[in-house]
Design an enzyme around this catalytic site. Structure first.
Site, mmCIF file in Angstrom:
data_model
loop_
_atom_site.group_PDB
_atom_site.id
_atom_site.type_symbol
_atom_site.label_atom_id
_atom_site.label_comp_id
_atom_site.label_asym_id
_atom_site.label_seq_id
_atom_site.Cartn_x
_atom_site.Cartn_y
_atom_site.Cartn_z
ATOM 1 N N HIS A 370 0.799 -1.232 0.000
ATOM 2 C CA HIS A 370 0.000 0.000 0.000
ATOM 3 C C HIS A 370 0.822 1.268 0.000
ATOM 4 C CE1 HIS A 370 -4.154 -1.492 0.605
ATOM 5 N NE2 HIS A 370 -3.555 -2.529 1.156
ATOM 6 N N LYS A 561 -10.215 13.384 3.771
ATOM 7 C CA LYS A 561 -9.292 12.255 3.817
ATOM 8 C C LYS A 561 -8.387 12.490 5.013
ATOM 9 C CE LYS A 561 -8.065 13.370 -0.452
ATOM 10 N NZ LYS A 561 -7.951 12.118 -1.197
ATOM 11 N N ARG A 562 -7.547 11.509 5.362
ATOM 12 C CA ARG A 562 -6.592 11.757 6.437
ATOM 13 C C ARG A 562 -5.767 13.006 6.117
ATOM 14 N NH1 ARG A 562 -6.123 7.935 10.712
ATOM 15 N NH2 ARG A 562 -4.443 9.290 11.400
ATOM 16 N N LYS A 567 -0.900 14.480 0.912
ATOM 17 C CA LYS A 567 -2.237 14.656 0.335
ATOM 18 C C LYS A 567 -2.519 16.132 0.029
ATOM 19 C CE LYS A 567 -4.269 10.505 2.504
ATOM 20 N NZ LYS A 567 -5.001 9.775 1.448
ATOM 21 N N THR A 669 -9.214 5.935 -2.737
ATOM 22 C CA THR A 669 -10.531 5.381 -3.030
ATOM 23 C C THR A 669 -11.582 6.471 -2.851
ATOM 24 O OG1 THR A 669 -10.650 4.553 -0.755
ATOM 25 C CG2 THR A 669 -10.061 2.971 -2.477
ATOM 26 N N LYS A 673 -15.255 7.359 -4.942
ATOM 27 C CA LYS A 673 -16.578 7.616 -4.362
ATOM 28 C C LYS A 673 -17.183 8.885 -4.960
ATOM 29 C CE LYS A 673 -14.711 5.861 -0.001
ATOM 30 N NZ LYS A 673 -14.079 6.320 1.257
HETATM 31 C C1 LIG Z 1 -12.803 6.350 1.556
HETATM 32 C C2 LIG Z 1 -12.340 6.759 2.884
HETATM 33 C C3 LIG Z 1 -10.987 7.045 3.102
HETATM 34 C C4 LIG Z 1 -9.963 7.030 1.998
HETATM 35 O O1 LIG Z 1 -9.955 8.280 1.364
HETATM 36 P P1 LIG Z 1 -8.777 8.740 0.396
HETATM 37 O O2 LIG Z 1 -9.268 10.012 -0.178
HETATM 38 O O3 LIG Z 1 -8.634 7.668 -0.646
HETATM 39 O O4 LIG Z 1 -7.557 8.900 1.226
HETATM 40 C C5 LIG Z 1 -10.597 7.428 4.370
HETATM 41 N N1 LIG Z 1 -11.482 7.522 5.372
HETATM 42 C C6 LIG Z 1 -12.785 7.276 5.201
HETATM 43 C C7 LIG Z 1 -13.714 7.418 6.346
HETATM 44 C C8 LIG Z 1 -13.260 6.876 3.955
HETATM 45 O O5 LIG Z 1 -14.570 6.615 3.798
#
Ligand SMILES: *Cc1c(COP(=O)(O)O)cnc(C)c1O
Length: 820
Positions: A370, A561-562, A567, A669, A673
């Site tokens: 990852h 996101k985190r 990022k 991911t 979404k």
């Molecule tokens: C999908 C998701 C992530 C991953 O988000 P990225 O933008 O790909 O880093 C992290 N936390 C939650 C709660 C999510 O639903």
């Protein structure tokens, strides 16, 4: 959920009814007899528990059936080992996948209960940090959907990821207590308990002439006890098991100590055991590096393997066919210790020959990488590893010898190459490299997007790739369309059904039939109405939780996101500051009204990430309260990002921010979404964005900035951020405003070190990419001012994102890695 052991023929119970009247009766029955509450005094939480118990019965019918089927067919079982499962709430997921949504809703209405109210009370199970854990949760649902007999294995943390609160704009971490009201989804399995050892010594006993047997005598032992949660696939076709391990003491109380008056000491063992699974490490994308973490990793790996081998022996006489009946997928290196544990169990406990055990182990395991960041790869100091797991240390050396001989003999590798494939890092303090162990102990090593997989071959695993050139393969991540479209966006789902029928519910790629509506005015208007309704829902949430009013006709620009420097939330905030300046200095221009929304948690020990949260809040306060902005720009940081919040924010986004430094995001991911829910993406050519661009088409995504190759080149040749900043007056102005305390009058130097980082090294290319990013944002504005064009593009995003379903990902794992 193993083979029934009764010897007499016991008829299976008849499947439960799905009629609302019957389910309403059952809910009252559970409320009365299981919870012990009169309907007149029942609290919303009691209704939730009673409802879950009724839904759970319907799941159990199918769960038993799925287990029986796996036994009958002798199908290969897949085991997904993950230290994290970021599940979120389960009720809507289960009810919707069973096809009982309207029936349960009606049953509750007849009892005067609103399903939406009680569904919102379910705790959000956050047994994970971010993308890696959420991937594991999406995979569990997809494996059940595509009918793979699979088990997820992980840890039942008492406290999941911390709850985030804001205090004066700073992140404050509070303990999360998802089990406070009990957990009606889980089944405690006292009979599925295993001993897990630590420390002690390895004894050599007789054995055959020159092959002594090794017996590990651990000094400490704890019990791993199983808790099972059923995971329902779409249309309830299959129900799989998520088995989470909880640590229990061997001796709950040391009676001798207690009787001698040492009442606290008597509980020492108990406290120590329970501490093992008490809390999830909150570090995302960098190794925790603590002894307790290694203990957690071994704990759940050993328990899972003992469980897997026991189940295998129930059906087969020995382990010679293990690799034909079992696939074990390692989600990152966290469970990589499993490879040595499998060797120990096969060789030391079950007496298999080392070479045969090694071949079977390798054929059984596969590993998903990852991250490429060398500093993010797990490794353990040899002394710690040896003290905690002495037998596993020996096995690491034995495996290493095998691999190094192969490398020297077959490929005449240089000393540098040998050093890089060794399981032991000899540079400085000796450390065990878990990535290398996972690589050599698996028959498949996969990346999570095409770009990430390509980079893997030339960076972290370049020499191992030369030694085993067919082992690395790609499996681009996906998301489950049930949670991330059907459940979180019922408005869009029903609009799509009206347009193209139901086929996409079972095959997300059938969404391409929507393409023909991209230029249909009536459809575009309905699509825009759905988006607006979702934005109003989010605006209501922000209004009630934060007291900030949002205009739903503004462009909702979302980055959730985190919080991580790679990022680049900082790039987004700097651009907001630059835009703020532009809006004030050019009031004559037609600015597109924008709301920039952020959400995300920072690792508690990650100083810069926490500072970025504070900066977002400081900038928000100034901009939101400046009348000269005339409401054209708002900045909002929504606290406590989790799956449930994502389910509200994703459907409400017009613009999705996927702006990581190219080469640093393995897949992402969140990007998927948003695209699926009809947002336009502004993003770099990083992770799965590259493949999203190929699927949605160049005109339907806004790409900017340096490529991974360019980032590498600039880093190699030396980056001069100061020169870049001097050439960009907008950037210079924004950085100087932040550094000089315009947004932090109470502490003018609060952000100076953060901004100094951009001036001095700019490792994450914030300065290098700024102008391209700002220009891309103005392109977005341009598109927004032509609603027909905007909605054509966003409709095409929804239409073309079907490939990113985790069903597709899982089918690829099944056919190419698991051969299941
Ligand atoms: C999908 C998701 C992530 C991953 O988000 P990225 O933008 O790909 O880093 C992290 N936390 C939650 C709660 C999510 O639903």
């Amino acid at each position: 959920m193993d083979k029934p052991s009764s010897t007499v023929e016991i008829p299976y119970p008849a499947p439960r009814s799905s009629r609302p009247e019957i389910m309403a009766e059952e809910i009252i029955e559970r409320l009365t007899y299981r919870i012990g509450k009169d309907a007149k005094v029942a609290k919303p939480h009691d209704w939730l528990t009673a409802t879950i118990l009724v839904v759970r019965d319907r799941i159990i019918d199918r769960w038993m059936e799925s287990t029986r089927k796996a036994y009958k067919t002798g199908a290969k079982r897949v085991y997904y080992l993950s230290l994290e499962f970021l599940i979120g709430r389960l009720m809507r997921d289960a009810v919707s996948n069973l096809g009982l949504m309207s029936e349960i809703r009606d049953a509750l209405i007849s009892l005067g209960v609103d399903i939406d109210v009680i569904a919102g009370l379910e705790p959000d199970a956050a047994l994970g940090n971010g993308g890696l854990g959420r991937l594991a949760a999406c995979f569990m649902e997809s494996m059940a959907t595509v009918d793979i007999p699979a088990y997820g294995y992980g840890i039942r943390y008492v406290h999941g990821l911390f709850r985030q609160q804001m205090a004066d704009g700073w992140q404050v971490e509070l303990p999360e207590t998802w089990l406070a009201h009990g957990n009606p989804w889980e089944f405690e399995r006292r009979e599925s308990s295993y001993e897990i050892g630590y420390g002690g010594a390895v004894e050599t006993v007789g054995g055959y002439e020159d092959t002594p047997r090794y017996v590990w005598k651990p000094a400490e032992r704890v019990i791993a006890m199983a808790y099972d949660t059923p995971i329902v696939g779409w249309r309830g076709n299959r129900v799989n098991t998520l088995r989470l391990w909880s640590a229990q003491p061997i001796d709950p109380i040391l009676l001798d100590a207690f009787n001698a008056g040492d009442h606290i000491g008597a509980l020492r063992e108990s406290n120590k055991a329970e501490a093992l699974t008490r809390v999830l490490y909150p570090a995302d994308a960098n190794p925790a590096g603590q002894e307790l973490r290694l203990r957690q990793e071994f704990f759940f790996s050993s328990a899972s393997l003992q469980d897997i081998l026991r189940r295998h022996l129930q059906q087969y006489p020995d382990f010679t066919n293990l690799h034909e009946k079992v696939s074990i997928q390692l989600n990152d290196t966290h469970p990589a210790i499993s490879i040595t544990e499998m060797m120990r169990l096969l060789v030391d406990i079950h007496g298999m020959d080392f070479q045969q055990a090694w071949e079977i182990t390798r054929e059984t395991f596969s590993y998903t990488n990852h991250t490429l960041l060398p500093e993010a790869l797990e490794s353990w100091p040899v002394p710690l590893f040896e003290r905690l797991l002495p037998r596993h240390m020996q096995l690491v050396y034995a495996i290493n010898a095998l691999i190094l001989v192969e490398a020297r003999k077959q490929k005449s590798f240089s000393d540098t190459q040998i050093r890089s494939i060794s399981l032991i890092d000899e540079g400085g303090e000796r450390r065990v490299r878990m990535g290398n162990l996972a690589f050599v102990g698996s028959h498949s090593v996969n990346g999570v997007s095409a770009l990430h997989t390509d980079l893997m071959k030339v960076t972290v695993f370049s020499d191992l790739h030369k030694l085993y050139p067919t082992r690395i393969n790609n499996k681009t991540n996906g998301i489950t369309p049930r949670r991330w479209l059907m459940q979180c966006n019922p408005g869009l789902t029903s609009l799509i059904r009206d347009a193209i029928g139901d086929k996409f519910l079972d095959d997300t790629q059938a969404l391409t039939e929507l393409e023909k509506f991209a230029d249909d005015n009536a459809f575009r208007e309905k699509f825009a109405e759905v988006k607006r309704a979702n934005k109003i829902q989010l605006a209501n949430l922000v209004g009630s939780r934060m007291g900030i009013r949002l205009d739903p006709s503004a462009l909702f620009d979302i980055q959730i996101k985190r919080i991580h420097e790679y990022k680049r939330q900082l790039l987004n905030i700097v651009e907001a500051v630059a835009l703020y300046d532009q809006i004030r200095s050019h009031p004559e221009l037609d600015w597109v009204p924008r709301v920039k929304l952020f959400a995300g948690k920072a690792a508690p020990s990650y100083h810069n990430a926490k500072l970025i949260i504070k900066l977002a809040n400081d900038v928000a306060r100034v901009i939101n309260n400046d009348p000269s902005v005339r409401g054209l720009l708002k900045v909002v940081f929504v606290p406590n990002y989790n799956v449930s919040l994502a389910e509200i924010m994703v459907p409400a986004a017009d613009l999705s921010e996927q702006i990581s430094t190219a080469g640093m995001e393995a897949s992402g991911t969140g990007n998927m979404k948003f695209g699926l829910n009809g947002a336009l993406t502004i993003g770099t050519l990083d992770g799965a964005n590259v493949e999203m661009k190929e699927h949605v088409g160049d005109d339907n995504i806004v790409i900017f900035g340096m490529t991974a190759d360019e980032v590498q080149k600039v880093r190699d040749e030396g980056h001069n951020p100061r020169a870049v900043i001097e050439k960009s007056p907008e950037l210079a102005q924004a950085l100087n405003a932040i550094a000089s305390g315009v947004f932090s009058p109470d502490d003018r130097s609060r952000f100076s070190a953060l901004i100094d980082g951009i001036y001095s090294h700019d490792w994450f290319m914030v300065a290098a990419d700024f102008d391209a990013y700002a220009a891309a944002q103005r392109t977005v504005d341009q598109i927004w001012t032509d609603p027909k064009s905007w909605y054509s593009k966003t409709i095409l995003n929804t239409a073309r994102m079907g490939w990113f379903s985790s069903d597709r990902t899982i089918r690829q794992y099944a056919s190419e890695i698991w051969r299941a």
